[in-house]
Scaffold this motif. Sequence first.
Motif, mmCIF file in Angstrom:
data_model
loop_
_atom_site.group_PDB
_atom_site.id
_atom_site.type_symbol
_atom_site.label_atom_id
_atom_site.label_comp_id
_atom_site.label_asym_id
_atom_site.label_seq_id
_atom_site.Cartn_x
_atom_site.Cartn_y
_atom_site.Cartn_z
ATOM 1 N N ASP A 159 0.808 -1.220 0.000
ATOM 2 C CA ASP A 159 0.000 0.000 0.000
ATOM 3 C C ASP A 159 0.842 1.271 0.000
ATOM 4 O OD1 ASP A 159 -2.386 -1.452 0.034
ATOM 5 O OD2 ASP A 159 -2.335 -1.628 2.213
ATOM 6 N N ASP A 160 2.159 1.127 -0.020
ATOM 7 C CA ASP A 160 3.030 2.303 0.062
ATOM 8 C C ASP A 160 4.148 2.231 -0.985
ATOM 9 O OD1 ASP A 160 3.601 4.746 1.152
ATOM 10 O OD2 ASP A 160 4.525 3.976 2.978
ATOM 11 N N TYR A 161 3.817 1.658 -2.160
ATOM 12 C CA TYR A 161 4.792 1.480 -3.224
ATOM 13 C C TYR A 161 4.827 2.702 -4.128
ATOM 14 C CZ TYR A 161 7.272 -0.616 -7.116
ATOM 15 O OH TYR A 161 8.186 -0.868 -8.101
ATOM 16 N N LYS A 162 6.012 3.142 -4.454
ATOM 17 C CA LYS A 162 6.202 4.358 -5.231
ATOM 18 C C LYS A 162 6.398 4.083 -6.720
ATOM 19 C CE LYS A 162 8.980 8.529 -4.976
ATOM 20 N NZ LYS A 162 9.713 9.335 -4.063
ATOM 21 N N GLY A 163 6.761 2.879 -7.089
ATOM 22 C CA GLY A 163 7.106 2.552 -8.468
ATOM 23 C C GLY A 163 5.903 2.378 -9.370
ATOM 24 N N PRO A 164 6.122 1.770 -10.552
ATOM 25 C CA PRO A 164 5.030 1.549 -11.506
ATOM 26 C C PRO A 164 3.854 0.821 -10.870
ATOM 27 C CG PRO A 164 7.140 0.983 -12.482
ATOM 28 C CD PRO A 164 7.392 1.254 -11.023
ATOM 29 N N GLY A 165 2.679 1.370 -11.030
ATOM 30 C CA GLY A 165 1.484 0.782 -10.443
ATOM 31 C C GLY A 165 1.222 1.268 -9.028
#
Length: 69
Positions: A35-41
Amino acid sequence: MKDPTSIIVLGESGGTRPLLVVDGERPMLWGMVKDDYKGPGGDRTAGRYLAHEFRTHADRRMLYLEEHC
């Protein structure tokens, strides 16, 4: 991240503290990253983690997750 044959390294504190993630820690780490991903998607403006995948010629994989402060 869910592939048990892949090595996962978590770069805490902006990558200054690399830690090898053992199998038992993967579910907890996935709960933090998903829930805290910065990359694609993910959420590029507010995300906290960025992932980089490395592969060998023999198709062994390492996932490096960098925690942005």
